[in-house]
Design an enzyme around this catalytic site. Sequence first.
Site, PDB file in Angstrom:
ATOM      1  N   GLY A 123       0.796  -1.218   0.000  1.00 25.69           N
ATOM      2  CA  GLY A 123       0.000   0.000   0.000  1.00 25.69           C
ATOM      3  C   GLY A 123       0.830   1.270   0.000  1.00 25.69           C
ATOM      4  O   GLY A 123       2.031   1.243  -0.230  1.00 25.69           O
TER       5      GLY A 123
ATOM      6  N   GLY B  22       5.513   3.806  -8.998  1.00 25.42           N
ATOM      7  CA  GLY B  22       6.187   2.508  -9.133  1.00 25.42           C
ATOM      8  C   GLY B  22       5.171   1.371  -9.085  1.00 25.42           C
ATOM      9  O   GLY B  22       5.137   0.500  -9.965  1.00 25.42           O
ATOM     10  N   HIS B  23       4.298   1.405  -8.074  1.00 25.56           N
ATOM     11  CA  HIS B  23       3.250   0.380  -7.973  1.00 25.56           C
ATOM     12  C   HIS B  23       2.325   0.443  -9.191  1.00 25.56           C
ATOM     13  O   HIS B  23       1.922  -0.585  -9.731  1.00 25.56           O
ATOM     14  CB  HIS B  23       2.394   0.599  -6.720  1.00 25.56           C
ATOM     15  CG  HIS B  23       3.144   0.529  -5.425  1.00 25.56           C
ATOM     16  ND1 HIS B  23       3.412   1.642  -4.662  1.00 25.56           N
ATOM     17  CD2 HIS B  23       3.674  -0.509  -4.744  1.00 25.56           C
ATOM     18  CE1 HIS B  23       4.060   1.281  -3.563  1.00 25.56           C
ATOM     19  NE2 HIS B  23       4.247  -0.008  -3.592  1.00 25.56           N
TER      20      HIS B  23
ATOM     21  N   GLN C  60       7.607  -9.739   7.727  1.00 27.38           N
ATOM     22  CA  GLN C  60       8.817  -9.364   6.995  1.00 27.38           C
ATOM     23  C   GLN C  60       9.544  -8.170   7.617  1.00 27.38           C
ATOM     24  O   GLN C  60      10.544  -7.705   7.092  1.00 27.38           O
ATOM     25  CB  GLN C  60       8.519  -9.118   5.515  1.00 27.38           C
ATOM     26  CG  GLN C  60       7.746  -7.858   5.211  1.00 27.38           C
ATOM     27  CD  GLN C  60       7.312  -7.808   3.747  1.00 27.38           C
ATOM     28  OE1 GLN C  60       6.503  -8.623   3.303  1.00 27.38           O
ATOM     29  NE2 GLN C  60       7.844  -6.874   2.994  1.00 27.38           N
TER      30      GLN C  60
ATOM     31  N   LYS D 280      12.905  -2.634  -8.291  1.00 30.58           N
ATOM     32  CA  LYS D 280      13.339  -1.855  -7.119  1.00 30.58           C
ATOM     33  C   LYS D 280      13.824  -2.793  -6.005  1.00 30.58           C
ATOM     34  O   LYS D 280      14.812  -2.526  -5.338  1.00 30.58           O
ATOM     35  CB  LYS D 280      12.163  -0.996  -6.652  1.00 30.58           C
ATOM     36  CG  LYS D 280      12.263  -0.427  -5.276  1.00 30.58           C
ATOM     37  CD  LYS D 280      13.022   0.862  -5.285  1.00 30.58           C
ATOM     38  CE  LYS D 280      13.382   1.349  -3.903  1.00 30.58           C
ATOM     39  NZ  LYS D 280      12.403   1.066  -2.872  1.00 30.58           N
TER      40      LYS D 280
ATOM     41  N   GLN E 253      14.466  -9.420  -3.845  1.00 32.57           N
ATOM     42  CA  GLN E 253      13.157 -10.017  -3.571  1.00 32.57           C
ATOM     43  C   GLN E 253      12.637 -10.751  -4.809  1.00 32.57           C
ATOM     44  O   GLN E 253      12.154 -11.883  -4.710  1.00 32.57           O
ATOM     45  CB  GLN E 253      12.169  -8.925  -3.157  1.00 32.57           C
ATOM     46  CG  GLN E 253      10.719  -9.366  -3.120  1.00 32.57           C
ATOM     47  CD  GLN E 253       9.819  -8.294  -2.547  1.00 32.57           C
ATOM     48  OE1 GLN E 253       9.739  -8.124  -1.336  1.00 32.57           O
ATOM     49  NE2 GLN E 253       9.136  -7.554  -3.396  1.00 32.57           N
TER      50      GLN E 253
ATOM     51  N   MET F 230      11.373   5.690  -6.611  1.00 28.34           N
ATOM     52  CA  MET F 230      10.150   5.904  -5.823  1.00 28.34           C
ATOM     53  C   MET F 230      10.026   4.828  -4.759  1.00 28.34           C
ATOM     54  O   MET F 230      10.334   3.663  -5.008  1.00 28.34           O
ATOM     55  CB  MET F 230       8.927   5.874  -6.723  1.00 28.34           C
ATOM     56  CG  MET F 230       8.850   7.101  -7.586  1.00 28.34           C
ATOM     57  SD  MET F 230       7.250   7.231  -8.365  1.00 28.34           S
ATOM     58  CE  MET F 230       7.550   8.643  -9.401  1.00 28.34           C
TER      59      MET F 230
ATOM     60  N   SER G 298       7.622   4.040  -0.891  1.00 21.47           N
ATOM     61  CA  SER G 298       6.696   4.522   0.143  1.00 21.47           C
ATOM     62  C   SER G 298       7.491   5.133   1.288  1.00 21.47           C
ATOM     63  O   SER G 298       7.020   6.020   1.986  1.00 21.47           O
ATOM     64  CB  SER G 298       5.839   3.368   0.669  1.00 21.47           C
ATOM     65  OG  SER G 298       5.243   2.680  -0.402  1.00 21.47           O
TER      66      SER G 298
END
Length: 288
Positions: free
Chosen positions: A31, A36-37, A61, A149, A153, A184, A186
């Site tokens: 969220g 980017g999202h 995490q 990014k 992962q 970018m 969050s």
Amino acid sequence: MNIISTIDKMQKKSSQIRSDNKIIAFVPTMGFLHEGHLSLIKKAKEVGDIVVVSIFVNPTQFGPNEDLDKYPHNFERDRELCQDAGADFIFYPEVNEIYPETYFTYVEVHNITHALCGLSRPEHFKGVTTIVTKLFNIVKPHKAIFGQKDFQQSQVIKRMVSDLNMDIEIIRSPIIREADGIAMSSRNKYLSESERKDALVLSKSLLLAKDFIKIGKLDSIYIKDKMIKLISSVPSQIDYVEIVDADTLKEVEQVKNNTLFALAVKIGKTRLIDNLYIENLNKEETWQ
Ligand code: AMP
């Protein structure tokens, strides 16, 4: 666009979509969405018929002294952004729905989770692979989109999907940056005005690396030293600056095809990551 917050409803909906022979493309997020999202949602629309976005700040995490409690959120804004981007469903569960009191199961990838971010965040990837497995079982996607990014992962997820024979295509989508180059995130919201300026050293150090590669300076120790000097020119605390093989995540002596430049740097209290992936050394258009 529909918002679903229970596992049962999401699974039933996904089964129905699958039985209609529609391709489900899935974008997992925590969220507080940004461009980017949204680029991942756009990609999902290109490769699938039905787009599901999950919004879930996954507690497993985060380490004990990390930012779980202050992780930014604004569901109303996220909902609007997803709607405008053309998502079909948001899966938005409560923590109890995902991790009831009797929750005891974890999924762990070894080896590549111990490098880079795994060194300072030892439990992080175990939390990631566990939540992603659960979300895959709930959303039942044919394809899932992850951002470059978080390059490590995406490699860990690809490894897990391959090792556990999950029938899901993993697609990696490029890093979206602000006009001045910062990736970018969050977490950029945490930066003060002066920290925001200092944070530019991350992307600048990757541009510097690119410049060296362009002139044929491929020695990793040399490039790494210059990158570290640039980053250290502002108040910062380097977690790591590494030049590694993108699959094994082991250090390389010389930049070659499939090399990843990866860095994690604390600016003030905020830990930021960025990377540059050299897919083909001879084709600059593949350096991103
Ligand atoms: P997060 O909400 O931070 O867990 O990120 C959700 C997904 O968005 C992950 O696959 C990230 O890699 C991806 N992502 C985050 N920031 C960016 C960015 N600047 N460009 C592209 N993808 C991103």
